[in-house]
Design a protein around this motif. Structure first.
Motif, short mmCIF file in Angstrom:
data_model
loop_
_atom_site.label_atom_id
_atom_site.label_comp_id
_atom_site.label_asym_id
_atom_site.label_seq_id
_atom_site.Cartn_x
_atom_site.Cartn_y
_atom_site.Cartn_z
N GLU A 308 29.69 52.19 42.29
CA GLU A 308 30.78 51.30 41.87
C GLU A 308 30.82 50.06 42.76
OE1 GLU A 308 35.63 51.47 41.14
OE2 GLU A 308 34.56 53.15 42.05
N PRO A 309 30.87 48.85 42.16
CA PRO A 309 30.95 47.63 42.98
C PRO A 309 32.18 47.66 43.89
CG PRO A 309 30.49 47.08 40.69
CD PRO A 309 30.82 48.55 40.72
N LEU A 310 32.04 47.04 45.05
CA LEU A 310 33.13 47.04 46.03
C LEU A 310 34.26 46.10 45.61
CD1 LEU A 310 31.02 47.08 49.32
CD2 LEU A 310 32.36 48.96 48.34
N ASN A 311 33.92 45.02 44.88
CA ASN A 311 34.95 44.10 44.40
C ASN A 311 34.47 43.47 43.10
OD1 ASN A 311 33.10 42.03 45.20
ND2 ASN A 311 33.92 42.20 47.29
N ALA A 312 35.37 42.74 42.45
CA ALA A 312 35.03 42.16 41.15
C ALA A 312 35.74 40.83 40.97
CB ALA A 312 35.41 43.13 40.03
N ILE A 351 33.98 39.39 34.27
CA ILE A 351 33.87 40.80 34.62
C ILE A 351 33.54 41.62 33.37
CG2 ILE A 351 35.16 42.83 35.39
CD1 ILE A 351 36.81 41.00 37.15
N GLY A 352 32.55 42.49 33.48
CA GLY A 352 32.23 43.43 32.42
C GLY A 352 31.35 42.91 31.31
N PRO A 463 25.86 45.94 43.82
CA PRO A 463 26.15 44.61 43.26
C PRO A 463 27.24 44.66 42.21
CG PRO A 463 24.17 45.53 42.27
CD PRO A 463 24.57 46.47 43.37
N ASN A 464 27.95 43.53 42.04
CA ASN A 464 28.88 43.42 40.91
C ASN A 464 28.28 42.57 39.78
OD1 ASN A 464 29.21 40.83 42.09
ND2 ASN A 464 31.01 41.55 43.23
N PHE A 490 26.89 51.27 34.31
CA PHE A 490 27.16 50.29 35.37
C PHE A 490 28.50 49.61 35.12
CE2 PHE A 490 26.39 45.79 36.85
CZ PHE A 490 26.57 46.07 38.20
N GLU A 491 29.33 49.51 36.14
CA GLU A 491 30.69 49.00 35.97
C GLU A 491 30.80 47.51 36.21
OE1 GLU A 491 33.62 51.28 38.03
OE2 GLU A 491 32.77 53.21 37.42
#
Length: 667
Positions: A308-312, A351-352, A463-464, A490-491
């Motif tokens: 899971e990415p640490l931030n977005a 995002i996404g 990575p995000n 992948f989120e």
């Protein structure tokens, strides 16, 4: 026919085949599959007569002409077109003999011989060979100008295309193709599919591209446990048959059972909502379609997931009026020259988003990816990144950028110097680098193993934004499936260039096309893209099959680069007009359905994750000790977590139901 009778083969001390019996019929189009190292290429070498079985026999008619792709391309000064035509060895021999006879003094015998040669040349389609060679090279992505350039001027990947062109030019009864799509873009692959579907000889093909196999083959031969097993049908049919066999193994059913439990949790959750029962039933049917493939996937030796990415940040990136391309300095004058590849880019990443990039070879897909990744600075305009943007970038030549004199552990320690070695070893073990393999030099590793390492390094960095430029090169079917599964879950945000249509379908929900030096949305799916290619770029009416067993064939005409699809002109006949409208409506509904289905799948994964988190909190709140005065702070945190998870689950479920209502409305 081709008959293997009690064939055994050893390479060194390793047995590849043991007492194999299989029969293949003339005209079959056969996909040869199996794990890396199972013996696929060795079997091809036996078919070519370069290897001989240790026991048994391989029989096929002695008169059959065998064509295959050479693995080496000499750095010749010969023009690319002439090199491709050299694949027709018989024709070249006739031409050489004609030149010899015409150089000799005239005589009656000489004149008769020349007449016979001219007749043989006509039978060999010598008078259309130039046109056929041009159309074939156009189909494989060459321009007319490139055809006149020397072979030595091309890179390794383009030289392999020339070798493929030679094999296709050669009149043959048996055609052997070993990973022919590795160096092709999507447009060339679609053209090659069409060519091979019209080939009338016997085709034996090794490929890790499941969509490519599905389009072409009608037989699968699977190398497994040193045996050859024949399956009727294409690759998807093989998967179904193989899955049915493997369903007998309890281990293969574990993944299916987990999916079934997930389905049951949905039904249970919505049981009390009478108005939503229909959506739950719809979801149950959708999941039921996946069941037959679950046992096969459960048996795969390799799987992984992106952390899971640490931030977005949102947006992750914004490009305004950007021109993307290259700068070069003149060594003599010191002047800086700019070459614009894609111009006027106004583009943002949210995002996404899950974007597939389409476009012909050289249109600028890789240039765009490099500009997004920051490897190329914009020539003009402004590119702004969100705070906390963390890019995972897999380039086409990522494998070559690894240090081949170092180990997998060394590579991971370079990006994680403060992490305990055992943790790094455990992580690499999850990518099939067990035991001493983590400390061995990667130089002797296979291309697939090096690609796995490159993926592992990206996954570690959480990575995000994932930028993937042909990530499936060198990967076998099993690893491609593992990558596809991981990307689907992948989120973060994904931008991918790939000629693997199965991966694109499963991991993206919108397409953008790079064409005519611009970035434009593509309103449709990959089936629409293929249809449009045949309408606009793959022109009809040119015969490019070799003389043996040829039939009408499509080929590239010379015309401008790709542009987004436009509606076809209305036919005169009303019934045709009606059918066209119905087809357009089906395509429109398909284009609307696919992003909804992708979003629903991602919501499934988010709901499963939140459900597990809430269950863990509920379990802790069920323990009496949590209500002790000493645990007051922890209790407060658990209650807050429970409220958050419950609220988030409710919102996710409402989104899920709303999307399913939209999906049902389309149906």
């Amino acid at each position: 026919m081709i008959r293997f009778t009690q064939v055994s083969l050893m390479r060194g001390v390793k047995p590849l085949l043991e007492q194999v019996d299989v029969t293949l019929n003339p005209g079959d189009k056969i996909g040869l599959i199996g794990a890396n190292g199972a013996g696929k290429s060795s079997l091809f070498a036996m078919m070519r007569g370069e290897l001989h079985p240790d026991q048994g026999n391989i029989d096929f008619p002695a008169k059959w002409r065998v064509a295959y792709v050479a693995q080496e391309t000499p750095p010749l000064e010969r023009a690319a077109l002439d090199y491709a035509i050299d694949g027709d060895v018989h024709l070249r021999k006739l031409q050489a003999e004609l030149a010899r006879l015409e150089a000799e003094p005239e005589s009656t015998d000489n004149g008769i011989a020349i007449g016979e040669i001219y007749s043989a040349l006509a039978d060999a389609d010598a008078y259309t060979v130039q046109s056929r060679g041009e159309q074939l090279l156009l189909g494989l992505g060459f321009t007319l100008d490139q055809m006149q350039q020397p072979v030595a001027s091309f890179s390794g990947g383009w030289r392999m295309r020339l070798n493929l062109a030679q094999a296709l030019m050669c009149p043959s009864d048996l055609l052997l193709l070993d990973e022919p799509t590795n160096h092709l873009d999507l447009d060339a692959i679609i053209w090659l599919e069409d060519w091979l579907k019209r080939y009338t000889g016997t085709l034996l093909i090794i490929s890790h591209d499941r969509d490519f196999l599905d389009e072409i083959v009608n037989v699968i031969v699977h190398i497994d446990e040193r045996k050859l097993k024949r399956y009727s049908g294409n690759y998807s049919a093989f998967e179904r048959q193989r899955a049915a066999q493997m369903a007998l193994a309890a281990g293969a059913l574990e993944k299916q059972q987990r999916k079934r439990a997930h389905l049951e949790s949905f039904i249970e959750r919505f049981k009390a909502k009478a108005s939503k029962a229909r959506q739950a039933q719809s979801r149950m049917k959708a999941l039921a379609k996946m069941e037959e493939l679950a046992p096969l996937r459960a048996a795969a030796e390799f799987s992984f997931e992106f952390r899971e990415p640490l931030n977005a940040p949102n947006p992750l990136l914004v490009m305004e009026d950007v021109n993307a391309g290259y700068r070069s300095e003149n060594e003599k004058t010191g002047e800086i020259a700019e070459k614009t590849i894609v111009r006027g880019i106004n583009f943002s990443l949210q995002i996404g988003q899950r974007i597939g990039l389409l476009g012909v070879n050289g249109a600028g897909k890789s240039t765009l990816i490099k500009t997004i990744a920051g490897e190329l600075a914009p020539l003009t305009g402004e590119s702004t990144t969100g705070k906390g943007l963390n890019i995972g970038y897999f380039a086409q030549h990522q494998v070559e950028m690894l240090r081949h004199d170092e180990s997998p552990l060394w590579h991971l320690m370079k990006i994680a110097p403060t992490t305990r070695e055992q943790e790094l070893r455990n992580f690499l073990g999850g990518f099939n680098f067990p035991g001493t393999m983590v400390t061995e030099k990667i130089a002797p590793f296979s291309g697939g193993e090096k690609a796995r390492l490159a993926l592992a390094l990206i996954v570690w960095q959480r990575p995000n934004l994932l930028l993937l430029d042909e990530p499936t090169n060198h990967l076998d079917l099993e690893t491609r499936e593992a990558l596809t599964e991981a990307l689907a879950q992948f989120e973060g945000t994904l931008v991918v260039v790939s000629h693997d249509r199965h991966l694109l379908r499963a991991t993206t929900d919108q397409f953008i096309i790079v064409a005519d030096g611009k970035l434009q949305p593509f309103d449709g799916d990959l089936d629409d893209y293929k249809d449009w290619l045949f309408q606009t770029k793959l022109g009809k009416g040119t015969d490019v099959l070799p003389a043996a067993g040829k039939e009408h064939q499509t080929a590239f005409p010379v015309q401008s680069p790709v542009a987004p699809p436009r509606a076809a002109e209305a036919p005169a006949v009303n019934s045709k007009e009606q059918k066209r409208k119905e087809a357009e409506e089906r395509q429109r509904l398909s284009a609307l359905r696919k992003p909804l289905e992708q979003k629903i799948r991602r919501l499934d994964e988010q709901i499963a994750k939140r459900t597990a988190q809430k269950a863990e909190v509920d379990a802790q709140l069920g323990e009496e000790s949590i209500y002790d005065a000493a645990n007051k702070a922890k209790l407060k945190q658990l209650l807050a977590d429970q409220a958050f998870f419950s609220k988030d689950l409710g919102e996710l479920e409402e989104q899920w139901l709303a999307l399913n209502e939209q999906l049902e409305a389309l149906a």
